[in-house]
Design an enzyme around this catalytic site. Structure first.
Site, PDB file in Angstrom:
ATOM      1  N   GLY A 297      26.925 177.300  49.091  1.00 59.93           N
ATOM      2  CA  GLY A 297      26.085 176.742  47.870  1.00 59.93           C
ATOM      3  C   GLY A 297      25.644 175.539  48.223  1.00 59.93           C
TER       4      GLY A 297
ATOM      5  N   SER B 278      22.827 169.693  54.163  1.00 63.15           N
ATOM      6  CA  SER B 278      23.169 171.248  53.959  1.00 63.15           C
ATOM      7  C   SER B 278      22.403 172.012  55.183  1.00 63.15           C
ATOM      8  CB  SER B 278      22.776 171.734  52.801  1.00 63.15           C
ATOM      9  OG  SER B 278      22.599 173.247  52.704  1.00 63.15           O
TER      10      SER B 278
ATOM     11  N   HIS C 161      20.893 177.541  45.945  1.00 64.14           N
ATOM     12  CA  HIS C 161      21.305 178.734  46.799  1.00 64.14           C
ATOM     13  C   HIS C 161      23.169 178.789  46.411  1.00 64.14           C
ATOM     14  CE1 HIS C 161      22.447 181.399  49.817  1.00 64.14           C
ATOM     15  NE2 HIS C 161      22.956 180.524  50.516  1.00 64.14           N
TER      16      HIS C 161
ATOM     17  N   HIS D  70      26.096 181.952  46.750  1.00 64.96           N
ATOM     18  CA  HIS D  70      26.670 183.312  46.968  1.00 64.96           C
ATOM     19  C   HIS D  70      27.431 183.814  45.907  1.00 64.96           C
ATOM     20  CE1 HIS D  70      26.949 181.731  51.411  1.00 64.96           C
ATOM     21  NE2 HIS D  70      25.773 181.925  51.076  1.00 64.96           N
TER      22      HIS D  70
ATOM     23  N   ASP E 131      13.084 188.409  29.379  1.00 67.55           N
ATOM     24  CA  ASP E 131      12.727 186.704  28.960  1.00 67.55           C
ATOM     25  C   ASP E 131      12.813 185.679  30.198  1.00 67.55           C
ATOM     26  OD1 ASP E 131      13.230 187.667  26.444  1.00 67.55           O
ATOM     27  OD2 ASP E 131      15.318 186.817  26.067  1.00 67.55           O
TER      28      ASP E 131
ATOM     29  N   HIS F  81      22.805 188.346  52.080  1.00 64.65           N
ATOM     30  CA  HIS F  81      23.141 187.086  51.976  1.00 64.65           C
ATOM     31  C   HIS F  81      23.571 186.332  50.784  1.00 64.65           C
ATOM     32  CE1 HIS F  81      21.857 182.750  53.476  1.00 64.65           C
ATOM     33  NE2 HIS F  81      23.092 182.690  52.811  1.00 64.65           N
TER      34      HIS F  81
ATOM     35  N   TYR G 164       9.912 180.419  22.386  1.00 69.94           N
ATOM     36  CA  TYR G 164      11.454 180.157  22.202  1.00 69.94           C
ATOM     37  C   TYR G 164      11.958 178.490  22.437  1.00 69.94           C
ATOM     38  CZ  TYR G 164      16.306 180.840  23.219  1.00 69.94           C
ATOM     39  OH  TYR G 164      17.878 180.452  23.404  1.00 69.94           O
TER      40      TYR G 164
HETATM   41 ZN   LIG Z   1      24.290 180.942  52.155  1.00 70.19          ZN
END
Ligand SMILES: [Zn+2]
Length: 246
Positions: free
Chosen positions: A39, A85, A106, A108, A131, A171, A225
Site C-alpha cells: 500500500g 514506492s 493504493h 490491497h 453517495d 491486483h 451533505y
Molecule cells: Zn499493489
C-alpha cells in the site's frame, strides 16, 4: 539517492505535505487496508510539478515526515534519502494525466481486492455507494508493477467516471481525490462497500439501484451533505461528475 535541497515556498509546501502524507499512512493501518509494507499514498505539491510519496519497503510504524520521498511528476527523486514506492511511476502518470487530482492511494484491502481478483465491478446496490461513488466501482485492466502501465489503466478507467476508485484486475485498489486525504477516504469507503456488497451476495441476488435514485443520492451527497466548508472534501477531485454510467 541524490538530494537537492528545496527552498522557499516550495520547501514550506513540501514540508506540510510530508507531515500530511506520513500521517495519512496511519489511517490505512487503522482501517485495516494494508498488510506489512503493501500500500502507498502520495500527494501532489500544490502549485508545483512535485509529489510526496511513501518510501519503498518501509514498515508503517517507521514512516515519518522525514522518510517520505519527494519526486517530480516523472517519478524522479528530487528530495529524500530513500527510494520511492515501486508504484511511483503510476502515481506520476495519474498526476500528469489528471490535473485536478491531488492525491493517489493504493491498497490491497481484502474485500475490494477479492472483487479485483475476480475482475468484477462492485455493483451499486446501496445508498452509501451511490453517495460516494455515484455508481459501480469499475474494474481496470491487468498491468504489471514497475513502470507507468498501472497508471495508464487507472486513468483510462477513471477519466470521465464518477468513481474515485478503480479495482485493478487481479491486483488491488487505486483511488484518487482532490488531495491525499480525499483519496484515503475513497480507499476506506471502497473497502467498506466491497465488504457489505459481498455479504449481501452471500444472502442472495443483489439488484442495482435505479439510475435516477443513484443520480439523486450522488448529487445530494456531493453538494448538500455535511458542513459547508467540508463539502469539497467529498468530491473525488476529477471533472465530469455529470457523466452517466454506462
Ligand atoms: Zn499493489
Amino acid at each position: 539517492m541524490t538530494m537537492t535541497r528545496l527552498s522557499g515556498n516550495v520547501a514550506e509546501a513540501v514540508q506540510r505535505l510530508r507531515v500530511e502524507v506520513a500521517r495519512l499512512h496511519a489511517e490505512l493501518v487503522r482501517w485495516n487496508l494494508v498488510t506489512w509494507t503493501s500500500g502507498n499514498i502520495s500527494g501532489r505539491v500544490p502549485g508545483h510539478d512535485l509529489m510526496v510519496i511513501k518510501p519503498s519497503g518501509v514498515l508503517y510504524d517507521d514512516l515519518t515526515p522525514e522518510t517520505m520521498v519527494v519526486t517530480d511528476l516523472d517519478g524522479k527523486v528530487v528530495e529524500g534519502d530513500l527510494a520511492p514506492s515501486s508504484d511511483v511511476g503510476s502515481h506520476a502518470y495519474v498526476y500528469r494525466a489528471m490535473p485536478d487530482v491531488g492525491g493517489v492511494v493504493h491498497t490491497h484491502s481484502p474485500y475490494a481486492t477479492a472483487w479485483a481478483a475476480r475482475g468484477e465491478a462492485i455493483p451499486c446496490v446501496i445508498t452509501a455507494m451511490a453517495d460516494e461513488f455515484g455508481g459501480e466501482i469499475p474494474v481496470g485492466p491487468f498491468a504489471l508493477i514497475g513502470d507507468e502501465e498501472i497508471g495508464r489503466g487507472i486513468v483510462s478507467t477513471l477519466q470521465g467516471h464518477r468513481s474515485p476508485a478503480v479495482l485493478m484486475k487481479s491486483h488491488g485498489v487505486f483511488t484518487i481525490g482532490k488531495d491525499a486525504k480525499a483519496a484515503v477516504k475513497a480507499a476506506v469507503m471502497c473497502e467498506d462497500v466491497a465488504r457489505t456488497v459481498h455479504f449481501a451476495r452471500q444472502l442472495g441476488e443483489v439488484r442495482p439501484l435505479a439510475q435516477e435514485h443513484i443520480d439523486a443520492l450522488y448529487d445530494r451527497y456531493q453538494n448538500v451533505y455535511g458542513q459547508p466548508g467540508d463539502r469539497a472534501e467529498n468530491r473525488s477531485g476529477h471533472a465530469d461528475h455529470g457523466k452517466e454510467e454506462s
